[in-house]
Design a protein around this motif. Structure first.
Motif, PDB file in Angstrom:
ATOM      1  N   GLY A  29       0.800  -1.090  -0.202  1.00 20.37           N
ATOM      2  CA  GLY A  29       0.065  -0.289   0.124  1.00 20.37           C
ATOM      3  C   GLY A  29       0.836   1.138   0.411  1.00 20.37           C
ATOM      4  O   GLY A  29       0.237   2.086  -0.774  1.00 20.37           O
ATOM      5  N   TYR A  30       2.088   0.858   0.846  1.00 15.94           N
ATOM      6  CA  TYR A  30       2.872   2.704   0.921  1.00 15.94           C
ATOM      7  C   TYR A  30       3.750   2.599  -0.466  1.00 15.94           C
ATOM      8  O   TYR A  30       3.426   3.775  -0.740  1.00 15.94           O
ATOM      9  CB  TYR A  30       3.489   2.074   1.600  1.00 15.94           C
ATOM     10  CG  TYR A  30       2.773   2.494   3.318  1.00 15.94           C
ATOM     11  CD1 TYR A  30       2.454   3.593   3.551  1.00 15.94           C
ATOM     12  CD2 TYR A  30       3.532   1.456   4.742  1.00 15.94           C
ATOM     13  CE1 TYR A  30       2.188   3.534   4.978  1.00 15.94           C
ATOM     14  CE2 TYR A  30       2.552   1.484   5.475  1.00 15.94           C
ATOM     15  CZ  TYR A  30       2.481   2.676   5.696  1.00 15.94           C
ATOM     16  OH  TYR A  30       1.380   2.399   7.341  1.00 15.94           O
ATOM     17  N   GLU A  31       4.023   1.537  -1.028  1.00 17.06           N
ATOM     18  CA  GLU A  31       4.368   1.282  -2.378  1.00 17.06           C
ATOM     19  C   GLU A  31       3.380   2.011  -3.806  1.00 17.06           C
ATOM     20  O   GLU A  31       3.879   3.178  -4.297  1.00 17.06           O
ATOM     21  CB  GLU A  31       5.237   0.234  -2.415  1.00 17.06           C
ATOM     22  CG  GLU A  31       6.213   0.509  -4.129  1.00 17.06           C
ATOM     23  CD  GLU A  31       7.674   1.738  -4.383  1.00 17.06           C
ATOM     24  OE1 GLU A  31       7.405   2.001  -4.401  1.00 17.06           O
ATOM     25  OE2 GLU A  31       7.819   1.226  -2.261  1.00 17.06           O
ATOM     26  N   MET A  32       2.602   1.730  -3.374  1.00 14.74           N
ATOM     27  CA  MET A  32       1.707   1.752  -4.238  1.00 14.74           C
ATOM     28  C   MET A  32       1.205   3.393  -4.170  1.00 14.74           C
ATOM     29  O   MET A  32       0.871   3.898  -5.340  1.00 14.74           O
ATOM     30  CB  MET A  32       0.290   1.491  -4.364  1.00 14.74           C
ATOM     31  CG  MET A  32      -0.175  -0.606  -4.807  1.00 14.74           C
ATOM     32  SD  MET A  32      -0.906  -0.955  -4.835  1.00 14.74           S
ATOM     33  CE  MET A  32      -1.739  -0.824  -3.108  1.00 14.74           C
ATOM     34  N   ALA A  33       0.887   3.893  -2.985  1.00 16.74           N
ATOM     35  CA  ALA A  33       1.071   5.320  -2.757  1.00 16.74           C
ATOM     36  C   ALA A  33       1.680   6.300  -3.381  1.00 16.74           C
ATOM     37  O   ALA A  33       1.779   7.213  -3.790  1.00 16.74           O
ATOM     38  CB  ALA A  33       0.576   5.784  -1.102  1.00 16.74           C
ATOM     39  N   LYS A  34       3.147   6.283  -3.104  1.00 11.11           N
ATOM     40  CA  LYS A  34       4.440   6.903  -3.770  1.00 11.11           C
ATOM     41  C   LYS A  34       4.319   6.485  -5.464  1.00 11.11           C
ATOM     42  O   LYS A  34       4.849   7.757  -5.838  1.00 11.11           O
ATOM     43  CB  LYS A  34       5.821   5.620  -2.863  1.00 11.11           C
ATOM     44  CG  LYS A  34       6.768   6.404  -2.908  1.00 11.11           C
ATOM     45  CD  LYS A  34       7.807   6.474  -2.450  1.00 11.11           C
ATOM     46  CE  LYS A  34       8.081   5.564  -2.690  1.00 11.11           C
ATOM     47  NZ  LYS A  34       9.462   4.397  -2.014  1.00 11.11           N
ATOM     48  N   GLN A  35       4.103   5.266  -5.889  1.00 13.53           N
ATOM     49  CA  GLN A  35       3.802   4.812  -7.453  1.00 13.53           C
ATOM     50  C   GLN A  35       2.655   5.558  -8.010  1.00 13.53           C
ATOM     51  O   GLN A  35       3.078   6.206  -8.857  1.00 13.53           O
ATOM     52  CB  GLN A  35       3.633   3.865  -7.901  1.00 13.53           C
ATOM     53  CG  GLN A  35       5.601   2.715  -7.785  1.00 13.53           C
ATOM     54  CD  GLN A  35       6.238   3.478  -7.415  1.00 13.53           C
ATOM     55  OE1 GLN A  35       6.517   3.940  -8.801  1.00 13.53           O
ATOM     56  NE2 GLN A  35       7.449   3.574  -7.254  1.00 13.53           N
ATOM     57  N   LEU A  36       1.869   5.938  -7.603  1.00 11.12           N
ATOM     58  CA  LEU A  36       0.324   6.223  -8.155  1.00 11.12           C
ATOM     59  C   LEU A  36       0.728   8.573  -8.016  1.00 11.12           C
ATOM     60  O   LEU A  36       0.068   9.336  -8.487  1.00 11.12           O
ATOM     61  CB  LEU A  36      -0.573   6.085  -6.997  1.00 11.12           C
ATOM     62  CG  LEU A  36      -0.936   4.926  -7.823  1.00 11.12           C
ATOM     63  CD1 LEU A  36      -2.087   4.740  -6.507  1.00 11.12           C
ATOM     64  CD2 LEU A  36      -1.591   4.715  -8.736  1.00 11.12           C
ATOM     65  N   GLY A  37       1.612   8.691  -7.079  1.00 10.38           N
ATOM     66  CA  GLY A  37       1.240  10.277  -7.027  1.00 10.38           C
ATOM     67  C   GLY A  37       0.666  11.140  -6.741  1.00 10.38           C
ATOM     68  O   GLY A  37       1.625  12.511  -6.733  1.00 10.38           O
ATOM     69  N   ASP A  62      -0.702  -4.228 -12.248  1.00 12.31           N
ATOM     70  CA  ASP A  62      -1.215  -4.358 -13.140  1.00 12.31           C
ATOM     71  C   ASP A  62      -2.032  -3.230 -13.165  1.00 12.31           C
ATOM     72  O   ASP A  62      -2.120  -2.255 -13.752  1.00 12.31           O
ATOM     73  CB  ASP A  62      -2.364  -5.705 -13.214  1.00 12.31           C
ATOM     74  CG  ASP A  62      -1.201  -6.824 -13.958  1.00 12.31           C
ATOM     75  OD1 ASP A  62       0.620  -6.264 -14.418  1.00 12.31           O
ATOM     76  OD2 ASP A  62      -1.706  -7.577 -14.785  1.00 12.31           O
ATOM     77  N   GLU A  63      -3.534  -2.951 -11.712  1.00 11.62           N
ATOM     78  CA  GLU A  63      -4.588  -2.275 -11.968  1.00 11.62           C
ATOM     79  C   GLU A  63      -3.561  -0.790 -11.661  1.00 11.62           C
ATOM     80  O   GLU A  63      -3.573   0.191 -12.650  1.00 11.62           O
ATOM     81  CB  GLU A  63      -5.478  -2.359 -11.228  1.00 11.62           C
ATOM     82  CG  GLU A  63      -6.661  -1.214 -11.317  1.00 11.62           C
ATOM     83  CD  GLU A  63      -6.650  -0.640 -11.645  1.00 11.62           C
ATOM     84  OE1 GLU A  63      -7.908   0.533 -12.376  1.00 11.62           O
ATOM     85  OE2 GLU A  63      -6.550  -1.887 -12.660  1.00 11.62           O
ATOM     86  N   MET A  64      -2.592  -0.987 -10.581  1.00 11.82           N
ATOM     87  CA  MET A  64      -1.814   0.197 -10.160  1.00 11.82           C
ATOM     88  C   MET A  64      -1.274   0.918 -11.988  1.00 11.82           C
ATOM     89  O   MET A  64      -1.298   2.066 -11.405  1.00 11.82           O
ATOM     90  CB  MET A  64      -0.480   0.210  -9.092  1.00 11.82           C
ATOM     91  CG  MET A  64      -0.379   1.171  -8.730  1.00 11.82           C
ATOM     92  SD  MET A  64       1.379   1.224  -8.160  1.00 11.82           S
ATOM     93  CE  MET A  64       2.382  -0.193  -9.633  1.00 11.82           C
ATOM     94  N   ILE A  65      -0.579  -0.424 -11.936  1.00  8.98           N
ATOM     95  CA  ILE A  65       0.326   0.596 -13.103  1.00  8.98           C
ATOM     96  C   ILE A  65      -0.352   0.835 -14.516  1.00  8.98           C
ATOM     97  O   ILE A  65       0.014   1.990 -14.943  1.00  8.98           O
ATOM     98  CB  ILE A  65       1.022  -0.431 -14.140  1.00  8.98           C
ATOM     99  CG1 ILE A  65       2.242  -0.471 -12.832  1.00  8.98           C
ATOM    100  CG2 ILE A  65       1.948   0.023 -15.253  1.00  8.98           C
ATOM    101  CD1 ILE A  65       2.919  -2.054 -13.574  1.00  8.98           C
ATOM    102  N   ALA A  66      -1.573   0.728 -14.401  1.00  2.58           N
ATOM    103  CA  ALA A  66      -2.493   1.321 -15.717  1.00  2.58           C
ATOM    104  C   ALA A  66      -2.642   2.947 -15.319  1.00  2.58           C
ATOM    105  O   ALA A  66      -2.807   3.510 -16.581  1.00  2.58           O
ATOM    106  CB  ALA A  66      -3.583   0.608 -15.921  1.00  2.58           C
ATOM    107  N   ILE A  67      -2.811   3.052 -14.079  1.00  3.82           N
ATOM    108  CA  ILE A  67      -3.539   4.269 -13.677  1.00  3.82           C
ATOM    109  C   ILE A  67      -2.228   5.279 -14.243  1.00  3.82           C
ATOM    110  O   ILE A  67      -2.806   5.893 -14.397  1.00  3.82           O
ATOM    111  CB  ILE A  67      -3.896   4.362 -12.268  1.00  3.82           C
ATOM    112  CG1 ILE A  67      -5.588   3.783 -12.030  1.00  3.82           C
ATOM    113  CG2 ILE A  67      -4.260   5.521 -11.576  1.00  3.82           C
ATOM    114  CD1 ILE A  67      -5.628   3.257 -10.722  1.00  3.82           C
ATOM    115  N   CYS A  68      -1.413   4.576 -13.284  1.00  2.99           N
ATOM    116  CA  CYS A  68      -0.554   5.461 -13.759  1.00  2.99           C
ATOM    117  C   CYS A  68       0.206   5.476 -15.092  1.00  2.99           C
ATOM    118  O   CYS A  68       0.261   6.921 -15.463  1.00  2.99           O
ATOM    119  CB  CYS A  68       1.489   4.476 -13.410  1.00  2.99           C
ATOM    120  SG  CYS A  68       1.401   5.111 -11.572  1.00  2.99           S
ATOM    121  N   GLU A  69      -0.246   4.554 -16.218  1.00  2.00           N
ATOM    122  CA  GLU A  69      -0.088   5.476 -17.513  1.00  2.00           C
ATOM    123  C   GLU A  69      -1.125   6.266 -18.435  1.00  2.00           C
ATOM    124  O   GLU A  69      -0.398   6.633 -18.513  1.00  2.00           O
ATOM    125  CB  GLU A  69      -0.209   3.699 -18.447  1.00  2.00           C
ATOM    126  CG  GLU A  69       1.160   2.721 -17.959  1.00  2.00           C
ATOM    127  CD  GLU A  69       1.093   1.682 -18.523  1.00  2.00           C
ATOM    128  OE1 GLU A  69       0.319   0.763 -18.881  1.00  2.00           O
ATOM    129  OE2 GLU A  69       2.344   0.720 -18.916  1.00  2.00           O
TER     130      GLU A  69
END
Length: 94
Positions: A29-37, A62-69
């Motif tokens: 969760g912490y890493e996703m928060a950092k990546q999502l920005g 995969d969903e986190m990457i899709a949101i970032c993209e």
């Protein structure tokens, strides 16, 4: 009105809570928060997790990457639109 720092903390805490409630480690969760920005992107990820309840970490990532993209594509589109508007203004003023 909440400060930007409070919005970030609340969004991150909610993401971590939902992540751990699905059986994944808090670190994810912490890493996703950092990546999502951004709080908006974090809230979008939190809503996805809460609604879909994925069982595999690969699906979550995969969903986190899709949101970032999607965010990156939107930013690039806005930059392109701004550059195009500036170029058109330059042509008009010649």
């Amino acid at each position: 009105m909440h400060s930007n720092k409070e919005l970030w903390k609340y969004a991150k805490d909610e993401l971590v809570l939902v992540t751990t409630s699905l059986g994944f480690p808090a670190e994810l969760g912490y890493e996703m928060a950092k990546q999502l920005g951004s709080p908006k992107a974090i809230k979008r990820m939190t809503a996805y997790l809460a609604n879909e309840k994925p069982k595999k970490v690969e699906i979550v990532v995969d969903e986190m990457i899709a949101i970032c993209e999607e965010i990156q594509t939107w930013k690039e589109k806005k930059l392109s639109e701004e550059a195009n508007a500036s170029y058109n203004e330059l042509l008009r003023n010649q």
